[in-house]
Motif scaffolding. Structure first.
Motif, PDB file in Angstrom:
ATOM      1  N   PHE A  54     -23.209   6.389  47.399  1.00  0.00           N
ATOM      2  CA  PHE A  54     -23.007   7.877  47.556  1.00  0.00           C
ATOM      3  C   PHE A  54     -23.869   8.481  48.603  1.00  0.00           C
ATOM      4  O   PHE A  54     -24.922   8.888  48.352  1.00  0.00           O
ATOM      5  CB  PHE A  54     -23.399   8.322  46.031  1.00  0.00           C
ATOM      6  CG  PHE A  54     -22.784   9.856  45.591  1.00  0.00           C
ATOM      7  CD1 PHE A  54     -21.940  10.488  46.622  1.00  0.00           C
ATOM      8  CD2 PHE A  54     -23.394  10.428  44.464  1.00  0.00           C
ATOM      9  CE1 PHE A  54     -21.333  11.638  46.369  1.00  0.00           C
ATOM     10  CE2 PHE A  54     -22.727  11.835  44.141  1.00  0.00           C
ATOM     11  CZ  PHE A  54     -21.867  12.296  45.104  1.00  0.00           C
ATOM     12  N   ARG A  79     -24.410  15.691  48.188  1.00  0.00           N
ATOM     13  CA  ARG A  79     -23.629  14.550  48.504  1.00  0.00           C
ATOM     14  C   ARG A  79     -22.118  15.019  48.085  1.00  0.00           C
ATOM     15  O   ARG A  79     -21.400  14.215  48.535  1.00  0.00           O
ATOM     16  CB  ARG A  79     -24.006  13.334  47.382  1.00  0.00           C
ATOM     17  CG  ARG A  79     -25.490  12.681  47.833  1.00  0.00           C
ATOM     18  CD  ARG A  79     -25.696  11.808  46.806  1.00  0.00           C
ATOM     19  NE  ARG A  79     -26.869  10.783  47.365  1.00  0.00           N
ATOM     20  CZ  ARG A  79     -27.934  11.091  47.845  1.00  0.00           C
ATOM     21  NH1 ARG A  79     -28.576  12.241  47.566  1.00  0.00           N
ATOM     22  NH2 ARG A  79     -28.746  10.226  48.302  1.00  0.00           N
ATOM     23  N   HIS A 111     -17.531   9.356  43.181  1.00  0.00           N
ATOM     24  CA  HIS A 111     -18.763   8.266  42.999  1.00  0.00           C
ATOM     25  C   HIS A 111     -19.230   8.413  41.294  1.00  0.00           C
ATOM     26  O   HIS A 111     -19.174   9.369  40.653  1.00  0.00           O
ATOM     27  CB  HIS A 111     -19.998   8.882  43.850  1.00  0.00           C
ATOM     28  CG  HIS A 111     -19.511   8.429  45.345  1.00  0.00           C
ATOM     29  ND1 HIS A 111     -19.921   7.039  45.771  1.00  0.00           N
ATOM     30  CD2 HIS A 111     -18.809   9.049  46.364  1.00  0.00           C
ATOM     31  CE1 HIS A 111     -19.341   7.034  46.899  1.00  0.00           C
ATOM     32  NE2 HIS A 111     -18.810   8.217  47.553  1.00  0.00           N
ATOM     33  N   PHE A 148     -19.731   1.461  46.033  1.00  0.00           N
ATOM     34  CA  PHE A 148     -19.739   2.480  47.262  1.00  0.00           C
ATOM     35  C   PHE A 148     -21.023   3.180  47.068  1.00  0.00           C
ATOM     36  O   PHE A 148     -21.033   4.138  46.091  1.00  0.00           O
ATOM     37  CB  PHE A 148     -18.624   3.133  47.390  1.00  0.00           C
ATOM     38  CG  PHE A 148     -17.288   2.341  47.428  1.00  0.00           C
ATOM     39  CD1 PHE A 148     -17.027   1.805  48.607  1.00  0.00           C
ATOM     40  CD2 PHE A 148     -16.365   2.274  46.115  1.00  0.00           C
ATOM     41  CE1 PHE A 148     -15.749   1.131  48.644  1.00  0.00           C
ATOM     42  CE2 PHE A 148     -15.329   1.453  46.322  1.00  0.00           C
ATOM     43  CZ  PHE A 148     -15.027   0.736  47.496  1.00  0.00           C
ATOM     44  N   THR A 155     -16.201  14.405  48.982  1.00  0.00           N
ATOM     45  CA  THR A 155     -17.488  13.621  49.285  1.00  0.00           C
ATOM     46  C   THR A 155     -17.026  13.229  50.740  1.00  0.00           C
ATOM     47  O   THR A 155     -16.238  13.085  51.589  1.00  0.00           O
ATOM     48  CB  THR A 155     -17.516  12.234  48.631  1.00  0.00           C
ATOM     49  OG1 THR A 155     -16.253  11.435  48.632  1.00  0.00           O
ATOM     50  CG2 THR A 155     -17.747  12.524  47.174  1.00  0.00           C
ATOM     51  N   PHE A 189     -15.834   1.216  41.927  1.00  0.00           N
ATOM     52  CA  PHE A 189     -16.599   2.412  42.438  1.00  0.00           C
ATOM     53  C   PHE A 189     -18.064   2.392  42.505  1.00  0.00           C
ATOM     54  O   PHE A 189     -18.556   2.973  43.077  1.00  0.00           O
ATOM     55  CB  PHE A 189     -15.981   3.749  41.988  1.00  0.00           C
ATOM     56  CG  PHE A 189     -14.631   4.042  42.059  1.00  0.00           C
ATOM     57  CD1 PHE A 189     -14.168   4.492  43.241  1.00  0.00           C
ATOM     58  CD2 PHE A 189     -13.468   3.432  41.277  1.00  0.00           C
ATOM     59  CE1 PHE A 189     -12.707   4.685  43.411  1.00  0.00           C
ATOM     60  CE2 PHE A 189     -12.143   3.658  41.335  1.00  0.00           C
ATOM     61  CZ  PHE A 189     -11.524   4.277  42.737  1.00  0.00           C
ATOM     62  N   ASP A 190     -18.616   1.448  41.815  1.00  0.00           N
ATOM     63  CA  ASP A 190     -20.062   1.084  41.731  1.00  0.00           C
ATOM     64  C   ASP A 190     -20.659   0.678  43.156  1.00  0.00           C
ATOM     65  O   ASP A 190     -21.662   1.006  43.498  1.00  0.00           O
ATOM     66  CB  ASP A 190     -20.611   0.176  40.872  1.00  0.00           C
ATOM     67  CG  ASP A 190     -20.302   0.429  39.408  1.00  0.00           C
ATOM     68  OD1 ASP A 190     -20.248   1.506  38.942  1.00  0.00           O
ATOM     69  OD2 ASP A 190     -19.996  -0.607  38.621  1.00  0.00           O
TER      70      ASP A 190
END
Ligand SMILES: Cc1cc2nc3c(=O)[nH]c(=O)nc-3n(C[C@H](O)[C@H](O)[C@H](O)COP(=O)(O)OP(=O)(O)OC[C@H]3O[C@@H](n4cnc5c(N)ncnc54)[C@H](O)[C@@H]3O)c2cc1C
Length: 435
Positions: A407, A259, A360, A405, A354, A402-403
């Motif tokens: 990964f 990732r 992430h 999005f 990323t 950011f939770d």
């Protein structure tokens, strides 16, 4: 003319600081505890910041780093500190997720930056923190308007002071003709990253964290809720595990490695220069960067005597001779007045990009993680390290925009970005065209 690239030290400039005593914070590997509440893989800013939060909440924490302390990117960066908007690709987030989410990202990025400034001051970490402001120059005439638009958008969402300069005014800020105007972000700062790192080590060890360097975690096995960590000659248990390996993530953590895009970034530091020469280059002693896709950035050393210049590492692997030459030539293109200056230090390190340009944080297969700061991680790694620890503790403060999005990886990508040289060539071409 003398050879300006002779006898370069390959040690990062920051690590030559005589105030550092990093090795005094490690514990002998014979003393690894058989069990911990939390084991952290990776002892950079992310890992240490998480460890501090956890230990202060009463958890028994063990940090493992595969290399000597200070070998990762956390002691190799430029020490430029800001809310990292330029790395986020805000247009991309807006087109995919809409304005509301983008605004939440902008707000939290600013909070993250302010949180670190406040943390450094409250904890009295002597790391040469200097709120000197950042000049961001338009590398192409068209980019000047983009910069103005971005300032307008950001100031609609947050308190975002910015000073706009046209091409004539810019000469008061930077002794280079290479930009087409620019913007000053007065809130941005610089610091000595290895001193920040040492400050975190001090706080962590005082809080009871046990840190083991030269101790690679070869594998982590989920045993139905608890974890076994395989070290070189032994295995240890932990209730929970955080992966904080960013650009150094190995194949044993394949789901993470797939990732992130590890990319080598490099820096040079000049010899000590006369004050007039420094003044002719960076009269206001701020930190600096342009709007290019393959970005270069620069600043002085905290004592104001050297110029530190960073950018893409040319060549395969760690080849200081190649990137020292490349970065020196780039620096001289911006500042011809530096053509006779000797380079004293050249070094590189790995950053993690990323696929969506967003860092992430979260949990995969029971393993907590925070990574993917896209080359702008001094502030973010510290902030995300704290957030991931709060999540692990079940603390509501662990929640972050950011939770939201995912990964993501790409089909067939296993963690070796073989396509990167082509992409970088394309970006360099786009930079020349001003796209
Ligand atoms: C040349 C350069 C310039 C930069 N300039 C800036 C800048 O000016 N401003 C900015 O904001 N950011 C900058 N960055 C980025 C920033 O330094 C990083 O984003 C940040 O330090 C990441 O911190 P981290 O703790 O996540 O990772 P790191 O500090 O890289 O730590 C990861 C650690 O994991 C360890 N590890 C890996 N695998 C294992 C394993 N199996 N077992 C045990 N340990 C393991 C590694 O040894 C490493 O020490 C720069 C980076 C580089 C390289």
């Amino acid at each position: 003319m003398h050879n300006t690239l002779l006898n370069i030290s390959k040690t990062p400039y920051w690590l030559a600081d005589p105030r550092l005593k990093l090795s005094s914070f490690t514990t002998d590997v014979d003393k690894v505890p058989a069990t911990s509440d939390v084991a952290i893989v990776g002892g950079g800013f992310t890992g240490l910041s998480a460890a501090i939060t956890l230990a202060r909440a009463g958890r028994k924490v063990t940090v493992f780093d595969a290399a000597p302390l200070g070998t990762g990117a956390s002691c190799r960066n430029g020490g430029l500190l800001g809310p990292s908007f330029n790395k986020l690709g805000l247009d991309g987030i807006t087109s995919q997720y809409g304005k509301e989410k983008t605004h939440a990202v902008i707000k939290e990025s600013m909070e993250a930056f302010r949180w670190l400034l406040n943390f450094i001051r409250t904890e009295k970490i002597a790391c040469e923190l200097n709120v000197c402001g950042r000049f961001r120059g338009a590398s192409h005439p068209k980019h000047f308007n983009d910069l103005l638009e971005q300032v307008k958008e950001l100031s609609e969402v947050i308190d975002f002071p910015a000073i706009i300069l046209n091409k004539e005014q810019q000469l008061e800020e930077v002794g280079s003709d290479s930009y087409y105007g620019g913007v000053i972000y007065p809130q941005d700062a610089t610091l000595q990253p290895a001193l920040l790192f040492q400050g975190l080590l001090e706080i962590a060890t005082k809080a009871g964290v046990k840190i083991f360097d030269n101790t690679s975690v070869h594998n982590v096995v989920n045993q139905g809720g608890r974890f076994e960590l395989m070290l070189e000659h032994q295995s240890v248990q932990a209730d929970k595990v955080i992966i904080a390996t960013n650009g150094y993530t190995g194949s044993q953590f394949g789901k993470f490695k797939r990732r992130v895009l590890p990319i080598r970034s490099a820096m040079i530091a000049t010899e000590e220069l006369p004050e007039e020469l420094i003044q002719s280059v960076l009269p206001k002693l701020r930190c600096y960067m342009g709007t290019e896709r393959v970005v270069s950035y620069y600043r002085t050393s905290p004592d104001g005597k050297r110029i530190l210049f960073g950018g893409r590492a040319s060549g395969r692997g760690d080849q200081p001779e190649k990137y020292a030459k490349f970065l020196r030539e780039l620096m001289i293109r911006y500042f011809p007045q530096l053509s006779a200056v000797k380079i004293d230090y050249a070094w590189s390190g790995m950053v993690a990009y990323t696929f969506d340009h967003i860092p992430h944080i979260g949990k995969i297969d029971g393993l907590y993680y925070a990574m993917g700061y896209c080359g702008s991680g001094v502030g973010r790694s510290n902030y995300f390290g704290r957030k991931i620890a709060q999540k692990l503790l079940g603390n509501a403060n662990g929640k972050t925009i950011f939770d939201e999005f995912l990964f993501k990886t790409r089909p067939l990508y296993t963690g070796t970005p073989w396509f990167m040289p082509t992409i970088l060539r394309w970006h360099s071409f786009a930079d020349r065209m001003g796209w």
